[in-house]
Design a protein around this motif. Structure first.
Motif, PDB file in Angstrom:
ATOM      1  N   ALA A  28      28.534  39.458  69.501  1.00 63.51           N
ATOM      2  CA  ALA A  28      28.356  40.875  69.021  1.00 63.51           C
ATOM      3  C   ALA A  28      27.963  40.984  67.412  1.00 63.51           C
ATOM      4  N   GLU A  29      28.988  39.971  66.946  1.00 63.63           N
ATOM      5  CA  GLU A  29      28.946  39.971  65.443  1.00 63.63           C
ATOM      6  C   GLU A  29      27.617  39.695  64.868  1.00 63.63           C
ATOM      7  N   ARG A  30      26.895  38.945  65.787  1.00 64.99           N
ATOM      8  CA  ARG A  30      25.362  38.404  65.449  1.00 64.99           C
ATOM      9  C   ARG A  30      24.371  39.220  66.229  1.00 64.99           C
ATOM     10  N   GLY A  31      24.780  40.371  66.717  1.00 62.41           N
ATOM     11  CA  GLY A  31      23.849  41.341  67.265  1.00 62.41           C
ATOM     12  C   GLY A  31      23.256  41.074  68.549  1.00 62.41           C
ATOM     13  N   TRP A  32      24.095  40.380  69.341  1.00 59.99           N
ATOM     14  CA  TRP A  32      23.622  40.078  70.965  1.00 59.99           C
ATOM     15  C   TRP A  32      24.834  40.812  71.821  1.00 59.99           C
ATOM     16  N   GLU A 220      14.552  26.540  74.608  1.00 61.06           N
ATOM     17  CA  GLU A 220      14.347  26.757  73.385  1.00 61.06           C
ATOM     18  C   GLU A 220      13.960  28.158  73.145  1.00 61.06           C
ATOM     19  N   SER A 221      14.486  29.220  74.140  1.00 63.28           N
ATOM     20  CA  SER A 221      14.515  30.520  73.901  1.00 63.28           C
ATOM     21  C   SER A 221      15.389  31.241  72.912  1.00 63.28           C
ATOM     22  N   GLU A 222      14.986  32.294  72.436  1.00 62.18           N
ATOM     23  CA  GLU A 222      15.751  32.848  71.183  1.00 62.18           C
ATOM     24  C   GLU A 222      17.178  33.220  71.722  1.00 62.18           C
ATOM     25  N   LYS A 223      17.349  33.597  73.075  1.00 62.23           N
ATOM     26  CA  LYS A 223      18.566  33.897  73.564  1.00 62.23           C
ATOM     27  C   LYS A 223      19.519  32.638  73.745  1.00 62.23           C
ATOM     28  N   ILE A 224      18.775  31.663  74.319  1.00 60.71           N
ATOM     29  CA  ILE A 224      19.485  30.386  74.492  1.00 60.71           C
ATOM     30  C   ILE A 224      19.863  29.813  73.181  1.00 60.71           C
ATOM     31  N   LYS A 225      19.134  29.729  72.225  1.00 56.03           N
ATOM     32  CA  LYS A 225      19.595  29.152  70.907  1.00 56.03           C
ATOM     33  C   LYS A 225      20.919  29.905  70.283  1.00 56.03           C
ATOM     34  N   ALA A 226      20.821  31.364  70.501  1.00 58.22           N
ATOM     35  CA  ALA A 226      21.807  32.357  69.873  1.00 58.22           C
ATOM     36  C   ALA A 226      23.187  31.814  70.760  1.00 58.22           C
ATOM     37  N   LEU A 227      22.939  31.805  72.188  1.00 61.18           N
ATOM     38  CA  LEU A 227      23.984  31.620  73.045  1.00 61.18           C
ATOM     39  C   LEU A 227      24.800  30.246  72.687  1.00 61.18           C
ATOM     40  N   VAL A 228      24.155  29.028  72.608  1.00 60.68           N
ATOM     41  CA  VAL A 228      24.509  27.797  72.191  1.00 60.68           C
ATOM     42  C   VAL A 228      25.343  27.615  70.689  1.00 60.68           C
ATOM     43  N   GLU A 229      24.656  28.227  69.990  1.00 62.93           N
ATOM     44  CA  GLU A 229      25.111  28.328  68.469  1.00 62.93           C
ATOM     45  C   GLU A 229      26.674  29.209  68.529  1.00 62.93           C
ATOM     46  N   ALA A 230      26.571  30.272  69.170  1.00 68.57           N
ATOM     47  CA  ALA A 230      27.829  31.084  69.199  1.00 68.57           C
ATOM     48  C   ALA A 230      28.930  30.425  70.104  1.00 68.57           C
ATOM     49  N   ILE A 231      28.510  29.676  71.429  1.00 68.11           N
ATOM     50  CA  ILE A 231      29.693  29.046  72.091  1.00 68.11           C
ATOM     51  C   ILE A 231      30.230  27.836  71.679  1.00 68.11           C
ATOM     52  N   GLN A 232      29.535  27.331  70.777  1.00 70.61           N
ATOM     53  CA  GLN A 232      30.021  25.999  69.864  1.00 70.61           C
ATOM     54  C   GLN A 232      30.565  26.268  68.656  1.00 70.61           C
TER      55      GLN A 232
END
Length: 256
Positions: A28-32, A220-232
């Motif tokens: 949420a802090e990152r706009g998702w 390499e989709s935008e969603k998945i990159k955001a998901l990976v970065e956030a969950i780690q």
């Protein structure tokens, strides 16, 4: 992209808990926006992902994913390791491994990845001497160890059941090897603490890590990159450490 919602399928505990209470505020802090879809089994999260109903799922090991790709013709790929849940040996009748009597009935999961894991846990803790011909002879099932006196000198009756049903079956068993998420979901660590849990080396750490999984081609989709970065992220790591105090441990590794 204007689509800022990420839909992730997960088992209830600890997966959905981590998603809703640790990952969601980070995203949420990152706009998702995160939507968690909870599944009670190990099959529907993958078939729903394959069908395009989810952006990702979070519940499984690499071995289970690869097995499902092969057996069910799925097209899934792991993108990020998140955590390990040690499998434990649980009992409502006994408070130590030494108390388990000869001939006791011990339940283990019935899917191939976790059958092997449960048997190896019994071997690691000295309840079995070996796995007999399991994994070498296609006619030698997990239940065959019951009558293999060399592998199983205590004559334990090995019973395979669906992983999710083992906590419910525990009153009728003498002991069971139970996956961490199902043990946590049944509140077993608080009510009937594990008699013992798995130990890991580097190889088994990779094998036991629960990964974020997506459809092949979406890595390499935008969603998945955001998901990976956030969950780690450090925030998720801190939440897992504070909430689970060792019954769930972070494993922020790549799938390679």
């Amino acid at each position: 992209s204007s689509d800022k919602k990420i839909v992730v399928g997960a088992n209830p505990v600890p997966h959905a808990d981590i998603l809703d209470n640790a990952l969601k505020p980070v995203l949420a802090e990152r706009g998702w926006e995160l939507e968690t879809v909870v599944f009670e089994d190990y099959v529907l999260p993958n078939t729903s992902l394959e069908a395009g109903e989810l952006d990702a799922n979070y519940f499984q090991t690499l071995g289970y994913m690869n097995q499902q790709n092969e057996d069910a013709g799925l097209h899934l790929a792991a993108v990020a390791g998140v955590h390990i849940e040690p499998m434990g040996i649980y009992s409502q009748k006994y408070t130590s491994l030494e108390e388990i009597p000869d001939g006791a009935e011990i339940g283990i999961p019935n899917d191939p990845e976790n059958t092997e894991r449960g048997l190896n846990l019994l071997l690691q803790k000295g309840l079995l001497n070996s796995l007999g011909a399991y994994g070498e002879d296609e006619n030698y099932a997990a239940e065959s160890i019951t009558d293999d006196k060399e592998a199983n000198p205590h004559g334990y009756k090995i019973t395979t059941l669906e992983a999710a049903s083992l906590p419910l079956a525990l009153p009728d068993l003498d002991a069971a090897t139970i996956n961490g998420n199902y043990a946590l979901g049944a509140d077993l660590p608080a009510t009937y603490p594990a008699l013992d849990i798995e130990e890991f080396d580097n190889e088994t750490s990779v094998r036991r890590t629960n990964f974020i999984v997506v459809e092949q081609g979406d890595e390499e989709s935008e969603k998945i990159k955001a998901l990976v970065e956030a969950i780690q992220s450090d925030e998720v790591k801190q939440y897992i450490e504070d909430k689970y105090k060792g019954s769930v441990i972070t494993s922020f590794i790549d799938p390679e």
